[in-house]
Design a protein around this motif. Structure first.
Motif, PDB file in Angstrom:
ATOM      1  N   VAL A 106       0.850  -1.194   0.000  1.00  0.00           N
ATOM      2  CA  VAL A 106       0.000   0.000   0.000  1.00  0.00           C
ATOM      3  C   VAL A 106       0.883   1.241   0.000  1.00  0.00           C
ATOM      4  O   VAL A 106       2.106   1.161   0.162  1.00  0.00           O
ATOM      5  N   SER A 107       0.259   2.381  -0.186  1.00  0.00           N
ATOM      6  CA  SER A 107       0.973   3.673  -0.157  1.00  0.00           C
ATOM      7  C   SER A 107       2.209   3.656  -1.038  1.00  0.00           C
ATOM      8  O   SER A 107       3.279   4.160  -0.659  1.00  0.00           O
ATOM      9  N   LEU A 108       2.079   3.090  -2.236  1.00  0.00           N
ATOM     10  CA  LEU A 108       3.223   2.997  -3.142  1.00  0.00           C
ATOM     11  C   LEU A 108       3.601   4.373  -3.671  1.00  0.00           C
ATOM     12  O   LEU A 108       2.739   5.198  -3.998  1.00  0.00           O
ATOM     13  N   ARG A 109       4.886   4.595  -3.774  1.00  0.00           N
ATOM     14  CA  ARG A 109       5.390   5.874  -4.284  1.00  0.00           C
ATOM     15  C   ARG A 109       5.247   5.936  -5.804  1.00  0.00           C
ATOM     16  O   ARG A 109       5.065   4.919  -6.481  1.00  0.00           O
ATOM     17  N   ASP A 110       5.378   7.137  -6.343  1.00  0.00           N
ATOM     18  CA  ASP A 110       5.276   7.366  -7.771  1.00  0.00           C
ATOM     19  C   ASP A 110       6.380   6.623  -8.527  1.00  0.00           C
ATOM     20  O   ASP A 110       7.562   6.662  -8.137  1.00  0.00           O
ATOM     21  N   ARG A 111       6.007   5.940  -9.609  1.00  0.00           N
ATOM     22  CA  ARG A 111       6.970   5.139 -10.366  1.00  0.00           C
ATOM     23  C   ARG A 111       8.113   5.996 -10.912  1.00  0.00           C
ATOM     24  O   ARG A 111       9.287   5.604 -10.830  1.00  0.00           O
ATOM     25  N   ASP A 112       7.808   7.155 -11.470  1.00  0.00           N
ATOM     26  CA  ASP A 112       8.867   7.996 -12.039  1.00  0.00           C
ATOM     27  C   ASP A 112       9.870   8.404 -10.967  1.00  0.00           C
ATOM     28  O   ASP A 112      11.084   8.420 -11.208  1.00  0.00           O
ATOM     29  N   ALA A 113       9.374   8.738  -9.781  1.00  0.00           N
ATOM     30  CA  ALA A 113      10.273   9.133  -8.696  1.00  0.00           C
ATOM     31  C   ALA A 113      11.161   7.965  -8.278  1.00  0.00           C
ATOM     32  O   ALA A 113      12.357   8.134  -8.015  1.00  0.00           O
ATOM     33  N   LEU A 114      10.588   6.770  -8.219  1.00  0.00           N
ATOM     34  CA  LEU A 114      11.378   5.596  -7.837  1.00  0.00           C
ATOM     35  C   LEU A 114      12.409   5.252  -8.902  1.00  0.00           C
ATOM     36  O   LEU A 114      13.560   4.907  -8.581  1.00  0.00           O
ATOM     37  N   MET A 115      12.034   5.361 -10.170  1.00  0.00           N
ATOM     38  CA  MET A 115      13.001   5.073 -11.234  1.00  0.00           C
ATOM     39  C   MET A 115      14.128   6.105 -11.221  1.00  0.00           C
ATOM     40  O   MET A 115      15.295   5.774 -11.482  1.00  0.00           O
ATOM     41  N   ALA A 116      13.797   7.348 -10.905  1.00  0.00           N
ATOM     42  CA  ALA A 116      14.837   8.381 -10.812  1.00  0.00           C
ATOM     43  C   ALA A 116      15.785   8.089  -9.651  1.00  0.00           C
ATOM     44  O   ALA A 116      17.007   8.275  -9.762  1.00  0.00           O
ATOM     45  N   GLU A 117      15.240   7.608  -8.529  1.00  0.00           N
ATOM     46  CA  GLU A 117      16.086   7.275  -7.387  1.00  0.00           C
ATOM     47  C   GLU A 117      16.988   6.081  -7.707  1.00  0.00           C
ATOM     48  O   GLU A 117      18.165   6.060  -7.319  1.00  0.00           O
ATOM     49  N   ALA A 118      16.457   5.120  -8.439  1.00  0.00           N
ATOM     50  CA  ALA A 118      17.278   3.975  -8.842  1.00  0.00           C
ATOM     51  C   ALA A 118      18.374   4.413  -9.807  1.00  0.00           C
ATOM     52  O   ALA A 118      19.524   3.944  -9.714  1.00  0.00           O
TER      53      ALA A 118
END
Length: 473
Positions: A44-56
């Motif tokens: 639940v409460s998953l973060r935005d995919r674009d933000a996670l890909m940027a962090e990776a």
């Protein structure tokens, strides 16, 4: 074998060896979550995919520049929704706390972040973690991957289901009354409750009187448990108790021949247990005999009624400390779940003599357990007294002909380890004829976390239960 099937430590090794990028790992996890999370509602409460890909991608750039890495470098992890991750929602499954944004990491989260983990969201939990059934009015229930009409257990049910569905390699959890062990058994994975104090509690609030709960790791194999435990554990100068510091990664794979194990089943008939549970647990105990251990069925070493008295008293006393202010406020009291109200009202009614009596029983159990551990290296119990129950039920009300008098009586089997603060590994023990999973607890003496994990590793190598995928996966 696809990336999601590897162990967590193997994924980190491949990242650090530049065989796979953090961005590829993140995309794999997010794609997997998108494909199967709706089937079980574990994350639940998953973060935005674009933000996670940027962090990776930023982690990949740091690695290319020769920056430091850690044992969890680049690994996407969802933290149980009872813990705080800076900048993320901490809902605790309650409309009272839903929408709260954590200003800082909890201590173990801070350690995971420093080890290189990338936090992607939260794992579902029961309301305030009460009751070993992951259901709440904010996110709804987490479904069992092996039987979607059944409970995934709790309170780390979201973590257990996410591991079983291959949406996570490693997960954290917490355990007072079996919350790492029950969902491990019901999701065919592993959950480890370490010796109390091995993972220090967060400063603030009471960390001295009657400690009951602890954080711990969950995974699909024991070596991954050891990896995450090393990250989460270690002394903190603000914590008053704890065993001698130790390390575990790379040390769990050893010959366990000659170790002595007591099998206790239903504690000498004291606990009502659903038909079919004990034979599976006895068969799991036999695995250790096949590995060269001495396994003996042992009578209960302490009165079950006294353990229950001590536990329920100290638990209610503890819950008052956490939820008492919400009960005292007329506005928030009406939003508390029934089990929270029951615990708080019991806790408020306790006298000092009640608490002293409970603590004295606990002390006597420690002494009795010392005699037990003088003869045995570990003892084995079920992770629950029943198979996963229908997800629409709040909790079991009967086992066989026995009516259950509280919302957690079906979890009485986890009390011996919890009350003693002993290390306890929840491990898969197989499936009923109807395909419902159950597990065993491997419980060791205080401080012997390594010994318990070594037994678990030998058992895992001999059984490989998590390799049996859920039908939905």
């Amino acid at each position: 074998m696809t990336l999601i099937e590897f162990s967590g430590r193997e994924v980190v090794r491949r990242i650090q060896a530049r065989e796979v990028t953090c961005a590829e790992v993140m995309a794999t996890v997010l794609d997997r979550i998108g494909a199967v999370n709706d089937r079980v509602n574990a994350l639940v409460s998953l973060r935005d995919r674009d933000a996670l890909m940027a962090e990776a991608a930023a982690a990949d750039a740091a690695l290319a520049a020769g920056g430091p890495t850690g044992p969890l470098f680049g690994l996407p992890i969802a933290v149980k929704d009872l813990a705080n991750v800076a900048g993320m929602r901490t809902s605790m499954g309650s409309p009272i706390t839903e929408g709260t944004t954590a200003p800082a990491d909890d201590l173990f989260v801070e350690r995971m972040r420093a080890a290189g983990a990338i936090f992607i969201g939260k794992a579902n939990s029961p309301e305030f973690g009460l009751g070993s059934h992951t259901i709440n009015p904010v996110f709804g229930p987490t479904l069992n991957p092996y039987a979607p009409d059944r409970s995934a257990g709790g309170s780390s049910g979201g973590s257990g289901a996410a591991l079983a569905m291959r949406m996570q390699w490693l997960c954290d959890g917490s355990d007072a009354m079996g919350s790492l062990r029950n969902p491990a058994g019901w999701n065919n994975v592993y959950g480890f409750r370490p010796s109390w104090g091995r993972i220090p509690p967060d400063p603030g609030g009471d960390v001295v009187m009657h400690p009951l709960s602890t954080m711990g790791p969950m995974a699909r194999d024991v070596e991954d448990l050891a990896l995450l435990l090393d990250v989460m554990a270690g002394p903190d100068p603000r914590a008053p108790f704890g065993p001698v510091p130790d390390s575990f990664a790379g040390r769990v794979d050893t010959d366990v021949k000659g170790r002595r194990i007591a099998f206790m089943g239903d504690w000498g008939g004291a606990w009502p247990t659903e038909e079919g549970v004990l034979p599976l647990c006895a068969a799991a105990a036999q695995v250790f005999a096949d590995l060269g251990c001495t396994v003996e069925e042992v009578a209960s070493p302490f009165p079950a009624a006294e353990l229950w008295d001590s536990w329920t008293t100290l638990r209610s006393f503890s819950v008052v400390g956490r939820l008492g202010p919400l009960y005292a406020n007329p506005r928030t009291r009406t939003q508390l779940p029934p089990q929270a109200i029951w615990e708080v009202e019991r806790g408020l009614a306790l006298s000092s003599n009640d608490i002293l009596r409970a603590s004295t029983i606990r002390s006597r159990w420690h002494a009795a357990a010392a005699d037990l551990f003088a003869a045995y290296d570990a003892f084995i119990l079920p992770t629950a007294q029943c198979f996963p129950f229908p997800v629409g039920d709040r909790h079991p009300t009967r086992i066989g002909d026995t009516k259950l008098d509280t919302y957690h009586r079906w979890m009485e089997c986890v009390i011996p380890a919890s009350l003693g603060g002993f290390p306890a590994l929840g491990a898969p023990a197989g499936f009923s004829a109807a395909g419902l999973p159950i597990g065993i607890q491997i419980v060791g003496r205080y401080g012997d976390d390594l010994g318990v994990l070594q037994l678990g590793q030998a058992y895992h190598a001999a059984t490989g239960w998590p390799q049996r995928h859920p039908p939905a996966a």
